[in-house]
Write a protein that holds these residues in place. Sequence first.
Motif, short mmCIF file in Angstrom:
data_model
loop_
_atom_site.label_atom_id
_atom_site.label_comp_id
_atom_site.label_asym_id
_atom_site.label_seq_id
_atom_site.Cartn_x
_atom_site.Cartn_y
_atom_site.Cartn_z
N ILE A 48 3.60 -0.16 -4.82
CA ILE A 48 3.18 1.09 -4.17
C ILE A 48 1.86 0.91 -3.42
N PHE A 49 1.23 -0.26 -3.58
CA PHE A 49 -0.02 -0.55 -2.87
C PHE A 49 0.12 -1.86 -2.10
N GLU A 50 -0.58 -1.90 -0.96
CA GLU A 50 -0.81 -3.16 -0.27
C GLU A 50 -2.15 -3.69 -0.73
N ARG A 51 -2.19 -4.95 -1.16
CA ARG A 51 -3.46 -5.57 -1.54
C ARG A 51 -4.07 -6.17 -0.29
N ALA A 53 -7.91 -7.19 2.00
CA ALA A 53 -9.23 -7.77 1.74
C ALA A 53 -10.23 -6.70 1.30
N GLN A 54 -10.12 -5.50 1.85
CA GLN A 54 -11.07 -4.44 1.55
C GLN A 54 -10.76 -3.70 0.25
N GLY A 55 -9.56 -3.98 -0.33
CA GLY A 55 -9.20 -3.28 -1.57
C GLY A 55 -7.72 -2.99 -1.65
N MET A 56 -7.38 -1.72 -1.86
CA MET A 56 -5.99 -1.29 -2.06
C MET A 56 -5.65 -0.19 -1.06
N ARG A 57 -4.44 -0.28 -0.50
CA ARG A 57 -4.00 0.73 0.46
C ARG A 57 -2.55 1.09 0.14
N LEU A 58 -2.24 2.37 0.11
CA LEU A 58 -0.87 2.80 -0.18
C LEU A 58 0.10 2.28 0.87
N ASN A 59 1.27 1.82 0.42
CA ASN A 59 2.35 1.54 1.36
C ASN A 59 3.22 2.79 1.49
N ALA A 60 4.37 2.67 2.17
CA ALA A 60 5.21 3.85 2.41
C ALA A 60 5.69 4.46 1.09
N ALA A 61 6.07 3.59 0.13
CA ALA A 61 6.52 4.10 -1.17
C ALA A 61 5.37 4.81 -1.89
N GLY A 62 4.16 4.23 -1.77
CA GLY A 62 3.00 4.85 -2.40
C GLY A 62 2.66 6.21 -1.81
N GLU A 63 2.80 6.34 -0.49
CA GLU A 63 2.55 7.63 0.16
C GLU A 63 3.48 8.70 -0.39
N LEU A 64 4.77 8.34 -0.55
CA LEU A 64 5.73 9.29 -1.13
C LEU A 64 5.33 9.67 -2.55
N LEU A 65 4.89 8.67 -3.32
CA LEU A 65 4.51 8.93 -4.70
C LEU A 65 3.29 9.84 -4.79
#
Length: 307
Positions: A48-51, A53-65
């Motif tokens: 649900i996250f893209e790892r 360099a700056q940290g963690m960012r939601l991917n499309a599945a994460g946005e839905l969650l």
Amino acid sequence: MKHLRTLSYVAEIARSGSIRRAAEVLHITPSALTRHVQDLEYELGTPIFERIAQGMRLNAAGELLVRHIRDQVADLERVRSQIADLSGVRRGHVALAGSQAFVNQVLPEEVELYRARFPQVTFTVQVRDHAQAVAALTAFEADLALVLQPPPSADLQVLFACRQPVCAMMRAGHPLARQPGPVRLRDCLAHALALPDRSLALRHHLDRALARAGAQRPAMESGSLEFLRGLVLREDVLSFQVPSGIPDDPRLHARPIDGRDLDTMTMILGQLRGRMLPVAAAKFADQLASSLNRRYGAGDHASGHSQ
């Protein structure tokens, strides 16, 4: 509830942008927080996250969650409020987003009135202008928004709306204060102007009329209406405000701008469309809409909320 706690961890990581910062806010170790995320991703069968360099960012599945999380948290608050209401004790929390024009007098008076009846209800009041207030509703950061001329949005359900004139605001000793009734914009331009800046809906409403009237660069601009009121009391400058944003102060004088020069503005009380509000927020919305109707009267349209 335990599962909801894990979902709240995900929402905080999304807000903070990193495991480390989120762990500090949540008061748990980064390793424990990482395990919660990994367990959830395993359960969902997808990251649900893209790892990055700056940290963690939601991917499309994460946005839905995260959208699901916000729905669940809001629904839980509504149920808690309804359960408390069954016992005859009105509890809960009301989150408001309001334009600056309403945070000096209108909202404090309404919150005071509501808390006199239900002292166990708590409030959060965010100062947000038109577009930012609607964004606060869609992000579930606010239950209600009271704003001037919000942009068209399918997400906004209007609970109450009315029209307000824009007034020239001046100190009582100003030359234009000696005359009654509406004032022409060209007469205002003979004096130094202190204008709200372009972060505020009021300025966007004024700009076209001021350009037609041949206005020059204002003497002062500010994103703070409180600062502009303070300046008006100290200098012979003119500023502009709707009546609800002008405090009951004998040192201040206001004259509406002639309708030939400037249209009225729309005041809107709204909520997120389709959202069932917590009991406390719904009851406060009823009180506020009724009070605004008594103060200013309904304008183009007004509608109740559905609970």
